[in-house]
Design a protein around this motif. Structure first.
Motif, PDB file in Angstrom:
ATOM      1  N   LEU A 123       0.832  -1.200   0.000  1.00  0.00           N
ATOM      2  CA  LEU A 123       0.000   0.000   0.000  1.00  0.00           C
ATOM      3  C   LEU A 123       0.869   1.254   0.000  1.00  0.00           C
ATOM      4  N   ARG A 124       1.911   1.268   0.796  1.00  0.00           N
ATOM      5  CA  ARG A 124       2.798   2.427   0.843  1.00  0.00           C
ATOM      6  C   ARG A 124       3.502   2.628  -0.500  1.00  0.00           C
ATOM      7  N   LEU A 125       3.917   1.549  -1.128  1.00  0.00           N
ATOM      8  CA  LEU A 125       4.543   1.658  -2.443  1.00  0.00           C
ATOM      9  C   LEU A 125       3.563   2.215  -3.467  1.00  0.00           C
ATOM     10  N   THR A 126       2.328   1.810  -3.373  1.00  0.00           N
ATOM     11  CA  THR A 126       1.308   2.319  -4.292  1.00  0.00           C
ATOM     12  C   THR A 126       1.177   3.835  -4.167  1.00  0.00           C
ATOM     13  N   ARG A 127       1.287   4.344  -2.945  1.00  0.00           N
ATOM     14  CA  ARG A 127       1.194   5.787  -2.731  1.00  0.00           C
ATOM     15  C   ARG A 127       2.404   6.525  -3.290  1.00  0.00           C
ATOM     16  N   ASP A 128       3.575   5.878  -3.249  1.00  0.00           N
ATOM     17  CA  ASP A 128       4.803   6.514  -3.729  1.00  0.00           C
ATOM     18  C   ASP A 128       5.020   6.319  -5.223  1.00  0.00           C
ATOM     19  N   TYR A 129       4.177   5.508  -5.851  1.00  0.00           N
ATOM     20  CA  TYR A 129       4.400   5.132  -7.251  1.00  0.00           C
ATOM     21  C   TYR A 129       4.112   6.301  -8.191  1.00  0.00           C
ATOM     22  N   ASP A 130       4.978   6.461  -9.195  1.00  0.00           N
ATOM     23  CA  ASP A 130       4.797   7.476 -10.233  1.00  0.00           C
ATOM     24  C   ASP A 130       4.012   6.838 -11.380  1.00  0.00           C
ATOM     25  N   GLU A 131       2.706   7.059 -11.392  1.00  0.00           N
ATOM     26  CA  GLU A 131       1.855   6.392 -12.379  1.00  0.00           C
ATOM     27  C   GLU A 131       2.149   6.845 -13.805  1.00  0.00           C
ATOM     28  N   LYS A 132       2.633   8.064 -13.961  1.00  0.00           N
ATOM     29  CA  LYS A 132       2.880   8.587 -15.303  1.00  0.00           C
ATOM     30  C   LYS A 132       4.189   8.073 -15.882  1.00  0.00           C
ATOM     31  N   HIS A 133       5.233   7.995 -15.049  1.00  0.00           N
ATOM     32  CA  HIS A 133       6.561   7.696 -15.575  1.00  0.00           C
ATOM     33  C   HIS A 133       7.156   6.392 -15.052  1.00  0.00           C
ATOM     34  N   GLY A 134       6.469   5.706 -14.156  1.00  0.00           N
ATOM     35  CA  GLY A 134       7.019   4.491 -13.571  1.00  0.00           C
ATOM     36  C   GLY A 134       8.057   4.806 -12.510  1.00  0.00           C
ATOM     37  N   GLY A 135       8.370   3.823 -11.703  1.00  0.00           N
ATOM     38  CA  GLY A 135       9.312   4.041 -10.618  1.00  0.00           C
ATOM     39  C   GLY A 135       8.648   4.715  -9.429  1.00  0.00           C
ATOM     40  N   PHE A 136       9.482   5.148  -8.483  1.00  0.00           N
ATOM     41  CA  PHE A 136       8.959   5.677  -7.230  1.00  0.00           C
ATOM     42  C   PHE A 136       9.649   6.994  -6.897  1.00  0.00           C
ATOM     43  N   GLY A 137       8.852   7.939  -6.428  1.00  0.00           N
ATOM     44  CA  GLY A 137       9.409   9.227  -6.035  1.00  0.00           C
ATOM     45  C   GLY A 137       9.700  10.109  -7.233  1.00  0.00           C
ATOM     46  N   GLY A 138      10.422  11.211  -6.957  1.00  0.00           N
ATOM     47  CA  GLY A 138      10.733  12.183  -7.996  1.00  0.00           C
ATOM     48  C   GLY A 138      12.193  12.119  -8.396  1.00  0.00           C
ATOM     49  N   ALA A 139      12.734  13.274  -8.796  1.00  0.00           N
ATOM     50  CA  ALA A 139      14.110  13.338  -9.262  1.00  0.00           C
ATOM     51  C   ALA A 139      15.058  13.601  -8.093  1.00  0.00           C
ATOM     52  N   PRO A 140      16.272  13.035  -8.141  1.00  0.00           N
ATOM     53  CA  PRO A 140      16.730  12.020  -9.096  1.00  0.00           C
ATOM     54  C   PRO A 140      16.024  10.694  -8.831  1.00  0.00           C
ATOM     55  N   LYS A 141      15.909   9.896  -9.885  1.00  0.00           N
ATOM     56  CA  LYS A 141      15.166   8.643  -9.773  1.00  0.00           C
ATOM     57  C   LYS A 141      16.102   7.468 -10.033  1.00  0.00           C
ATOM     58  N   PRO A 178      16.845   3.238 -10.257  1.00  0.00           N
ATOM     59  CA  PRO A 178      16.130   2.009 -10.632  1.00  0.00           C
ATOM     60  C   PRO A 178      15.770   1.200  -9.391  1.00  0.00           C
ATOM     61  N   PRO A 179      14.500   0.901  -9.188  1.00  0.00           N
ATOM     62  CA  PRO A 179      14.062   0.227  -7.948  1.00  0.00           C
ATOM     63  C   PRO A 179      14.111  -1.288  -8.063  1.00  0.00           C
ATOM     64  N   SER A 180      15.284  -1.824  -8.362  1.00  0.00           N
ATOM     65  CA  SER A 180      15.385  -3.244  -8.697  1.00  0.00           C
ATOM     66  C   SER A 180      14.903  -4.151  -7.572  1.00  0.00           C
ATOM     67  N   MET A 181      15.279  -3.851  -6.336  1.00  0.00           N
ATOM     68  CA  MET A 181      14.925  -4.744  -5.227  1.00  0.00           C
ATOM     69  C   MET A 181      13.445  -4.649  -4.881  1.00  0.00           C
ATOM     70  N   VAL A 182      12.876  -3.446  -5.034  1.00  0.00           N
ATOM     71  CA  VAL A 182      11.435  -3.288  -4.843  1.00  0.00           C
ATOM     72  C   VAL A 182      10.670  -4.078  -5.901  1.00  0.00           C
ATOM     73  N   ILE A 183      11.168  -4.054  -7.131  1.00  0.00           N
ATOM     74  CA  ILE A 183      10.495  -4.804  -8.197  1.00  0.00           C
ATOM     75  C   ILE A 183      10.551  -6.303  -7.921  1.00  0.00           C
ATOM     76  N   GLU A 184      11.652  -6.783  -7.371  1.00  0.00           N
ATOM     77  CA  GLU A 184      11.700  -8.199  -6.984  1.00  0.00           C
ATOM     78  C   GLU A 184      10.600  -8.522  -5.970  1.00  0.00           C
ATOM     79  N   PHE A 185      10.416  -7.625  -5.003  1.00  0.00           N
ATOM     80  CA  PHE A 185       9.323  -7.825  -4.038  1.00  0.00           C
ATOM     81  C   PHE A 185       7.970  -7.848  -4.742  1.00  0.00           C
ATOM     82  N   LEU A 186       7.739  -6.896  -5.651  1.00  0.00           N
ATOM     83  CA  LEU A 186       6.448  -6.828  -6.333  1.00  0.00           C
ATOM     84  C   LEU A 186       6.183  -8.095  -7.142  1.00  0.00           C
ATOM     85  N   LEU A 187       7.206  -8.599  -7.825  1.00  0.00           N
ATOM     86  CA  LEU A 187       7.026  -9.818  -8.611  1.00  0.00           C
ATOM     87  C   LEU A 187       6.729 -11.016  -7.709  1.00  0.00           C
TER      88      LEU A 187
END
Length: 674
Positions: free
Chosen positions: A185-203, A205-214
């Protein structure tokens, strides 16, 4: 030359010709400070750090600055990649004092190694509210001379504050379904729906978070988790952070749209992302994920592999441009005129539209970073015309001045590369990639482990460095060996992983399951570093937890399982609050909730049943494969597991319960579907 001549660190060697009288980190440097009655200037950086190069050129190569520095300080230079323990301790102090950190890191210490003044980059002249480096040196020297008691009081207070910080591993309890749902749920709130990834600049690659999501999607079927993972991967693959010609990823994007990268290419990013895209393909069958996984693997082998069979740490961000200037990104960016010179008018116009190269430019001085700007391009990047354009541009780019390469071998990062290459090779029928993974693993055993299974952190040119391995080295190398064991069916890799994880239990584990980044018999710093949060790589804490859990599943070892569960308590505490910074811990927690499943394939290695087992999406599932009477001696999971009717047979167990064995690939795939 100063005292840095002859060291193994490429970063330190970059400073060996400075007029600054650098010392490496050593007891002798601090003894010299005591003898002279002067403070220590600690400067920490790494070989591919752009602003480290800038400060070196502006200040450390300046004879007048060097003269003052040598007269009033003992200057000590540290490669953060060789000494992550030193870096971690003083970075914690910098961040506590200033609210931010980064490299180059500049810290002034007493002769007892106690910090009392901090900073990062300092310019040669005052600018943007920052004092010049010369002003800082003069101010610190004056304070040391005129207000020594005040300096000592500040240093003592900082050390006491650092010493009071400790982490109880079990404070959050074992992470369960509620904690992982809150993290999502917290990741969903931080997710950049327009550009992918999480948070703003600098951005980043959220590789370890993506492993969790998968893994979360595989276990629960949560479509939102898979969508965030897939869309983020697509956005990165289409962006400037990905090298559209040569494959591989840059360190991060300076903007939230993934357009302009910080151009250095790190082994750890590419190893983690290669594995992410391979796992995304395993989950979705995406052609884009398959292409990027293979291109990234090929990039690592082509551009980072060393003569000894390991993988170099990084490619620099900077290189010479056509005018002979040493600038960031020169090797990678293009102007319309440069496209025309290589491709001719018609193909240049096509390439400019395809890759988003404009007259105004997306980077500096009218140049553009190549990216995919039109819908559907990523899926059709292998079309004949664009393949030809890419090949011609890549050939032309090879004639440019190349970025420097940091050739040191870091144990942890090679462990990550071994896991990625072994699995990618197995998934896509690329035995050459599995061979490269095996050769890197051989190097780690031969050079880094020595005779007693104690890892050294780095090597260069086949020579082991002087620095002891830290927890992330043990965790990531064990992870790589376990992946290699599953893919190759060679039980020696399981045994080597066990050696390393026994060291973790003996020397890195404290009370209540907490882990430390350094061994109990390592050099004692002002604080024993201990950080469970992911940064650019999995934290040593969570890397070790994952490897301990997998090894326990392979062997049935209760000690390793208990240690993994004890370490995961911190994920229960931090996961719901800061999931972006403990993604690998959350991924390991998913494996714990799922079992993890134990898969024994009695049959030929690399056969269809074995490959089906490797392609199973169940989080953290471990696979043992082999045939014949000796298979059980290498893999405990194969003991008393015969082939049914002489046919290859798979056995799947979890939570102390085993399902009926199967000889059918479709049935096995269904058992491992998550």
């Amino acid at each position: 030359m100063n005292r840095l001549a002859g060291v193994t660190s490429p970063y330190l060697l970059q400073h060996a010709d400075n007029p600054v009288d650098w010392w490496p980190w050593s007891p002798e440097a601090f003894e010299e400070a005591r003898r002279r009655g002067v403070p220590v200037l600690l400067s920490v950086g790494y070989a591919s750090c752009h602003w480290c190069h800038v400060m070196a050129h502006e200040s450390f190569e300046d004879p007048s600055v060097a003269d003052y520095l040598n007269a009033h300080f003992v200057p000590v230079k540290v490669d953060r990649e060789e000494r992550p323990d030193v870096d971690a301790v003083y970075m914690e102090a910098v961040q506590a004092a200033t609210g931010q950190g980064g490299w180059p890191m500049t810290v002034f210490l007493t002769a007892e190694a106690e910090p009392f003044y901090f900073g990062t980059y300092f310019p040669p002249e005052p600018r943007h509210g920052m004092p010049s480096f010369q002003q800082v040196l003069e101010g610190v020297a004056a304070a040391w001379t005129d207000r020594r008691e005040e300096v000592a009081e500040v240093a003592g207070r900082i050390v006491r504050d650092l010493a009071s910080r400790s982490l109880a591993a079990a404070e959050g309890g074992l992470p369960g379904e509620p904690e992982l749902a809150q993290a999502l749920l917290r990741l969903t709130r931080d997710y950049d729906e327009k550009h992918g990834g999480f948070g703003g600049a600098p951005k980043f690659p959220p590789s370890m978070v993506i492993e969790f999501l998968l893994r979360h999607h595989a276990r629960t079927g949560a479509e939102g988790a898979l969508q965030m993972a897939a869309d983020s991967c697509a956005a990165m693959a289409r962006g400037g952070i990905y090298d559209q010609l040569g494959g591989g990823f840059a360190r991060y994007s300076v903007d939230r749209e993934w357009v302009v990268p910080h151009f250095e290419k790190m082994l750890y990013d590419n190893a983690l992302l290669c594995r992410v895209y391979a796992h995304l393909w395993r989950a979705t069958g995406s052609d884009l994920a398959r292409r990027v996984a293979l291109e990234t693997a090929d990039f690592m082998v082509r551009e980072l592999r060393t003569a000894e069979g390991g993988f170099a740490s990084a490619l620099d961000a900077d290189s010479e441009d056509a005018q002979g200037r040493h600038v960031e990104g020169a090797f990678y960016v293009w102007t319309p005129a440069q496209l025309r010179e290589v491709l001719g008018e018609e193909d240049a116009a096509y390439a400019a539209e395809y890759f988003g190269v404009t007259e105004e430019g997306t980077f500096e001085e009218g140049s553009s970073v190549l990216r995919l700007v039109l819908p559907g391009e990523a899926e059709h990047a292998d079309d004949e015309r664009i393949a030809g354009v890419r090949a011609r541009l890549l050939a032309a780019r090879e004639l440019r001045s190349r970025p420097e390469r940091d050739d040191k071998i870091v144990a942890a990062w090679n462990g990550l590369a071994i896991a990625a290459l072994a699995e990618t090779g197995a998934y896509f029928d690329r035995p050459d990639l599995v061979e490269r993974a095996t050769e890197a693993a051989d190097l780690l055993v031969r050079v880094h482990m020595g005779d007693v299974a104690r890892l050294c952190r780095t090597s260069k040119d086949g020579r082991a460095g002087d620095n002891s391995g830290v927890l992330e080295d043990y965790g990531d190398v064990a992870e790589g060996f376990l992946a290699l064991a599953s893919v190759t069916g060679e039980g020696a890799w399981l045994e080597f992983a066990g050696f390393l994880l026994d060291i973790v239990l003996q020397h890195f584990t404290g009370e209540d399951g907490q882990l430390f980044d350094t061994a109990d018999d390592a050099e004692q710093l002002i604080r024993r570093p201990q950080d469970p949060t992911d940064n650019a790589t999995p934290a040593g804490w969570t890397a070790a937890a994952g490897a301990l859990l997998s090894y326990a599943a392979h062997t049935g070892s209760e000690a390793h399982r208990t240690a993994a569960e004890g370490a995961l308590g911190v994920v229960g505490a931090l996961g719901p609050k800061a999931p972006r910074f403990i993604g690998w811990g959350l991924a390991v927690a998913e494996a714990l909730l799922d079992g993890p499943r134990e898969v024994a394939v009695a049959g030929p290695v690399a056969g269809e049943l074995h490959r089906t087992a490797l392609l199973g999406r169940a989080p953290g599932a471990v696979v043992a494969a082999g045939e014949g009477p000796d298979a059980g001696s290498e893999f405990p999971l194969l003991v008393d597991r015969p082939q049914a009717g002489g046919a290859p047979t798979a056995y799947v167990c979890r939570h102390f319960v085993c399902e009926a064995p199967t000889t059918d690939t479709e049935e096995l795939a269904a058992k491992l579907g998550g």
